[in-house]
Design an enzyme around this catalytic site. Structure first.
Site, PDB file in Angstrom:
ATOM      1  N   SER A   1       0.850  -1.184   0.000  1.00 26.72           N
ATOM      2  CA  SER A   1       0.000   0.000   0.000  1.00 26.72           C
ATOM      3  C   SER A   1       0.884   1.231   0.000  1.00 26.72           C
ATOM      4  O   SER A   1       2.026   1.186   0.495  1.00 26.72           O
ATOM      5  CB  SER A   1      -0.893   0.008   1.251  1.00 26.72           C
TER       6      SER A   1
ATOM      7  N   TYR B   1      -2.530  -1.589  10.257  1.00 27.83           N
ATOM      8  CA  TYR B   1      -2.635  -1.813   8.811  1.00 27.83           C
ATOM      9  C   TYR B   1      -1.381  -1.279   8.111  1.00 27.83           C
ATOM     10  O   TYR B   1      -0.768  -1.976   7.295  1.00 27.83           O
ATOM     11  CB  TYR B   1      -3.875  -1.122   8.264  1.00 27.83           C
TER      12      TYR B   1
END
Length: 248
Positions: A138, A151
Site C-alpha cells: 500500500s 494496517y
C-alpha cells in the site's frame, strides 16, 4: 510476469481490487482460481466469468491455508502465479488498550496470511516456468495514516518481505512483483463512495496496463500512489502524514 496464459491462485478475490484483478486476468486469457470465505460470492463470480474457478479458504486460519493450497495444487497443477489479495483495514485508538483485538486480526490476515501462503506454495512454484509471486502492499507502507497504524505496519512489512524474498528467490525462476495501491474506492474503510480515493475501475485499468508494459518490474506504481511511495525521498513525508491525519 506475462500477462496471459497463466493459472493464478488469488485468495481474496471476492471483492474490491482482488475481484477486479481476477476478472481482468480471466478476460485476458488466464485461468484464475479465486479464494474466499463466502460461498455465495464465490458462486456469483464463477457463474459470471468464464475462466474463473473458486475455492473456499480462510486466510486467517493456518490449517485452511495449508489444506486448500494442497487442493489447488492437485486440481490445478499448472498454477504458476500466487497472488495473495486478502486484507483488512480497521481504525484503531491506541490511547487505550482496547485496540489489541483489531490489531491482532489485522496482523493475522494481512501479514501472517501471505507468509503462510508463500510457505505453502514455495516448494510447488520454485523452478516452475514463468512462476511469479505477486504481493500487495500500500502507499501507506511508506507514508502511514495515523488512524490505521497496524494496517500501515503490515503493509510496510509486506514491502520489506517482497524485497527480501526477491533477493533470496533470484535464480529460482520465481519473479516477485509488489503491487502498491493508493486509496481506492473499495469496501476498505470509507468504501466505494470515498471521493478522495481513486475510482476502482481506473485503478484496475492502470495496473493491468503497467503489468503489461513492465513485465520485469519490481513494483507496480500507478501515478496516484507515487506521492506516498516517494514522500521521504521528496522531503514531503512529514507534511503528507499530517495532511492524512487531518483528513480523517
Amino acid at each position: 510476469m506475462r500477462i496471459t496464459g497463466n493459472t493464478i491462485f488469488l485468495p481474496g478475490g471476492t471483492s474490491g481490487i482482488g475481484r477486479g484483478l481476477a476478472e481482468r486476468f480471466a478476460a485476458r486469457g488466464n485461468r484464475v482460481v479465486i479464494g474466499g470465505r463466502r460461498q455465495e460470492l464465490l458462486d456469483e463470480i464463477t457463474a459470471a466469468n468464464d475462466g474463473i474457478e473458486s475455492v473456499r479458504i480462510d486466510v486467517s486460519d493456518a490449517a485452511s491455508i495449508r489444506d486448500v493450497s494442497v487442493q489447488v495444487q492437485e486440481r490445478f497443477p499448472e498454477t504458476n502465479v500466487l497472488l495473495p489479495m486478502a486484507g483488512i483495514m480497521r481504525p484503531e485508538d491506541v490511547t487505550t488498550g482496547g485496540f489489541l483485538d483489531a490489531a491482532e486480526s489485522i496482523i493475522t490476515t494481512n501479514l501472517l496470511g501471505p507468509v503462510r501462503l508463500w510457505a505453502a506454495w514455495a516448494d510447488f512454484l520454485i523452478g516452475k516456468q514463468d512462476a511469479a509471486l505477486v504481493t500487495v502492499s500500500s502507499g501507506l507502507a511508506f507514508t502511514p495514516l495515523a488512524l490505521t497504524p497496524t494496517y500501515d505496519a503490515t503493509k510496510s512489512a509486506i514491502h520489506a518481505l517482497s524485497d527480501a524474498w526477491r533477493l533470496q528467490l533470484a535464480g529460482s525462476g520465481v519473479q516477485v512483483i509488489e503491487i502498491v495501491p493508493p486509496a481506492v474506492r473499495t469496501d476498505l474503510m470509507r468504501g466505494p463512495n470515498d471521493e478522495r480515493a481513486m475510482p476502482l475501475d481506473e485503478y484496475l485499468e492502470e495496473t493491468m496496463r503497467l503489468l503489461e508494459q513492465q513485465p520485469d518490474a519490481h513494483e507496480i506504481l500507478v501515478e496516484r500512489v507515487k506521492p506516498l511511495r516517494f514522500s521521504e525521498r521528496d522531503g514531503k513525508r512529514d507534511d503528507l502524514m499530517q495532511l492524512l491525519a487531518g483528513s480523517h
